[in-house]
Scaffold this motif. Structure first.
Motif, PDB file in Angstrom:
ATOM      1  N   UNK A   1       0.836  -1.196   0.000  1.00  0.00           N
ATOM      2  CA  UNK A   1       0.000   0.000   0.000  1.00  0.00           C
ATOM      3  C   UNK A   1       0.874   1.252   0.000  1.00  0.00           C
ATOM      4  N   UNK A   2       0.734   2.061  -1.039  1.00  0.00           N
ATOM      5  CA  UNK A   2       1.434   3.335  -1.105  1.00  0.00           C
ATOM      6  C   UNK A   2       0.776   4.301  -0.112  1.00  0.00           C
ATOM      7  N   UNK A   3       1.461   5.377   0.272  1.00  0.00           N
ATOM      8  CA  UNK A   3       0.825   6.358   1.150  1.00  0.00           C
ATOM      9  C   UNK A   3      -0.508   6.837   0.563  1.00  0.00           C
ATOM     10  N   UNK A   4      -1.560   6.797   1.373  1.00  0.00           N
ATOM     11  CA  UNK A   4      -2.888   7.213   0.945  1.00  0.00           C
ATOM     12  C   UNK A   4      -3.689   6.137   0.235  1.00  0.00           C
ATOM     13  N   UNK A   5      -3.088   4.995  -0.021  1.00  0.00           N
ATOM     14  CA  UNK A   5      -3.778   3.925  -0.738  1.00  0.00           C
ATOM     15  C   UNK A   5      -4.484   2.993   0.245  1.00  0.00           C
ATOM     16  N   UNK A   6      -5.535   2.351  -0.228  1.00  0.00           N
ATOM     17  CA  UNK A   6      -6.253   1.373   0.588  1.00  0.00           C
ATOM     18  C   UNK A   6      -6.645   0.185  -0.270  1.00  0.00           C
ATOM     19  N   UNK A   7      -7.003  -0.904   0.402  1.00  0.00           N
ATOM     20  CA  UNK A   7      -7.511  -2.089  -0.284  1.00  0.00           C
ATOM     21  C   UNK A   7      -8.558  -2.746   0.605  1.00  0.00           C
ATOM     22  N   UNK A   8      -9.684  -3.129   0.006  1.00  0.00           N
ATOM     23  CA  UNK A   8     -10.690  -3.908   0.715  1.00  0.00           C
ATOM     24  C   UNK A   8     -10.269  -5.371   0.692  1.00  0.00           C
ATOM     25  N   UNK A   9     -10.302  -6.008   1.851  1.00  0.00           N
ATOM     26  CA  UNK A   9      -9.928  -7.423   1.979  1.00  0.00           C
ATOM     27  C   UNK A   9     -11.072  -8.174   2.642  1.00  0.00           C
ATOM     28  N   UNK A  10     -11.211  -9.457   2.301  1.00  0.00           N
ATOM     29  CA  UNK A  10     -12.307 -10.269   2.828  1.00  0.00           C
ATOM     30  C   UNK A  10     -11.827 -11.653   3.189  1.00  0.00           C
ATOM     31  N   UNK A  11     -12.545 -12.279   4.117  1.00  0.00           N
ATOM     32  CA  UNK A  11     -12.347 -13.692   4.434  1.00  0.00           C
ATOM     33  C   UNK A  11     -13.674 -14.255   4.944  1.00  0.00           C
ATOM     34  N   UNK A  12     -13.758 -15.572   4.970  1.00  0.00           N
ATOM     35  CA  UNK A  12     -15.010 -16.238   5.357  1.00  0.00           C
ATOM     36  C   UNK A  12     -14.953 -16.724   6.796  1.00  0.00           C
ATOM     37  N   UNK A  13     -15.974 -16.365   7.554  1.00  0.00           N
ATOM     38  CA  UNK A  13     -16.181 -16.876   8.907  1.00  0.00           C
ATOM     39  C   UNK A  13     -17.104 -18.068   8.748  1.00  0.00           C
ATOM     40  N   UNK A  14     -16.565 -19.254   8.968  1.00  0.00           N
ATOM     41  CA  UNK A  14     -17.341 -20.478   8.794  1.00  0.00           C
ATOM     42  C   UNK A  14     -18.204 -20.757  10.021  1.00  0.00           C
ATOM     43  N   UNK A  15     -19.433 -21.160   9.788  1.00  0.00           N
ATOM     44  CA  UNK A  15     -20.406 -21.475  10.842  1.00  0.00           C
ATOM     45  C   UNK A  15     -20.524 -20.344  11.863  1.00  0.00           C
ATOM     46  N   UNK A  16     -20.863 -19.140  11.398  1.00  0.00           N
ATOM     47  CA  UNK A  16     -20.962 -18.000  12.306  1.00  0.00           C
ATOM     48  C   UNK A  16     -22.098 -18.158  13.314  1.00  0.00           C
ATOM     49  N   UNK A  17     -21.925 -17.513  14.436  1.00  0.00           N
ATOM     50  CA  UNK A  17     -22.926 -17.506  15.488  1.00  0.00           C
ATOM     51  C   UNK A  17     -24.063 -16.558  15.104  1.00  0.00           C
ATOM     52  N   UNK A  18     -25.288 -16.988  15.299  1.00  0.00           N
ATOM     53  CA  UNK A  18     -26.443 -16.134  15.009  1.00  0.00           C
ATOM     54  C   UNK A  18     -26.541 -15.025  16.047  1.00  0.00           C
ATOM     55  N   UNK A  19     -27.179 -13.927  15.678  1.00  0.00           N
ATOM     56  CA  UNK A  19     -27.406 -12.828  16.602  1.00  0.00           C
ATOM     57  C   UNK A  19     -26.395 -11.708  16.429  1.00  0.00           C
ATOM     58  N   UNK A  20     -26.501 -10.726  17.286  1.00  0.00           N
ATOM     59  CA  UNK A  20     -25.616  -9.565  17.244  1.00  0.00           C
ATOM     60  C   UNK A  20     -24.224  -9.955  17.731  1.00  0.00           C
ATOM     61  N   UNK A  21     -23.216  -9.593  16.955  1.00  0.00           N
ATOM     62  CA  UNK A  21     -21.834  -9.912  17.292  1.00  0.00           C
ATOM     63  C   UNK A  21     -20.981  -8.652  17.244  1.00  0.00           C
ATOM     64  N   UNK A  22     -20.012  -8.559  18.132  1.00  0.00           N
ATOM     65  CA  UNK A  22     -19.029  -7.476  18.113  1.00  0.00           C
ATOM     66  C   UNK A  22     -17.802  -8.005  17.377  1.00  0.00           C
ATOM     67  N   UNK A  23     -17.655  -7.636  16.110  1.00  0.00           N
ATOM     68  CA  UNK A  23     -16.551  -8.120  15.289  1.00  0.00           C
ATOM     69  C   UNK A  23     -15.525  -6.999  15.151  1.00  0.00           C
ATOM     70  N   UNK A  24     -14.266  -7.339  15.371  1.00  0.00           N
ATOM     71  CA  UNK A  24     -13.171  -6.376  15.311  1.00  0.00           C
ATOM     72  C   UNK A  24     -12.211  -6.799  14.203  1.00  0.00           C
ATOM     73  N   UNK A  25     -11.753  -5.831  13.404  1.00  0.00           N
ATOM     74  CA  UNK A  25     -10.738  -6.083  12.381  1.00  0.00           C
ATOM     75  C   UNK A  25      -9.435  -5.419  12.815  1.00  0.00           C
ATOM     76  N   UNK A  26      -8.332  -6.147  12.674  1.00  0.00           N
ATOM     77  CA  UNK A  26      -7.020  -5.658  13.105  1.00  0.00           C
ATOM     78  C   UNK A  26      -6.057  -5.785  11.938  1.00  0.00           C
ATOM     79  N   UNK A  27      -5.438  -4.680  11.546  1.00  0.00           N
ATOM     80  CA  UNK A  27      -4.426  -4.721  10.498  1.00  0.00           C
ATOM     81  C   UNK A  27      -3.061  -4.908  11.152  1.00  0.00           C
ATOM     82  N   UNK A  28      -2.210  -5.737  10.557  1.00  0.00           N
ATOM     83  CA  UNK A  28      -0.882  -6.057  11.095  1.00  0.00           C
ATOM     84  C   UNK A  28      -0.971  -6.512  12.560  1.00  0.00           C
ATOM     85  N   UNK A  29      -1.732  -7.585  12.819  1.00  0.00           N
ATOM     86  CA  UNK A  29      -1.995  -7.997  14.198  1.00  0.00           C
ATOM     87  C   UNK A  29      -0.766  -8.433  14.992  1.00  0.00           C
TER      88      UNK A  29
END
Length: 93
Positions: free
Chosen positions: A56-84
């Motif tokens: 990523x160049x300065x100011x650039x972004x990219x949308x990234x995705x992955x699959x959560x298999x067998x997710x829990x139903x209902x309201x969830x607090x999901x957090x995304x972390x870059x460079x964990x």
């Protein structure tokens, strides 16, 4: 590095949910390809993980995705972390 625009796609629920986030470089130097981790809450269990496909160049972004298999139903607090695992040296961690 920043993370924003977190969203989920439930087209294939209950088998899986597509988690998507925008990884961005708000710094002044290029950032190499890095991991993005989705967790259940802050510090919670890992739901899925993906990698940006480009540096990523300065100011650039990219949308990234992955699959959560067998997710829990209902309201969830999901957090995304870059460079964990802090592999990229940043001026403001």
């Amino acid at each position: 590095l920043t993370i924003s625009f977190l969203r989920r796609g439930d087209t294939d629920f209950p088998a899986k949910t597509l988690l998507t986030a925008r990884a961005g470089n708000g710094g002044g130097a290029p950032a190499p390809s890095t991991r993005v981790r989705f967790t259940l809450g802050s510090g919670g269990s890992t739901l899925c993980e993906t990698t940006t496909s480009i540096s990523l160049a300065p100011g650039q972004y990219q949308d990234v995705s992955c699959e959560w298999l067998l997710p829990t139903a209902g309201t969830q607090n999901i957090v995304a972390i870059v460079d964990p695992t802090n592999q990229i040296n940043e001026g403001n961690e």
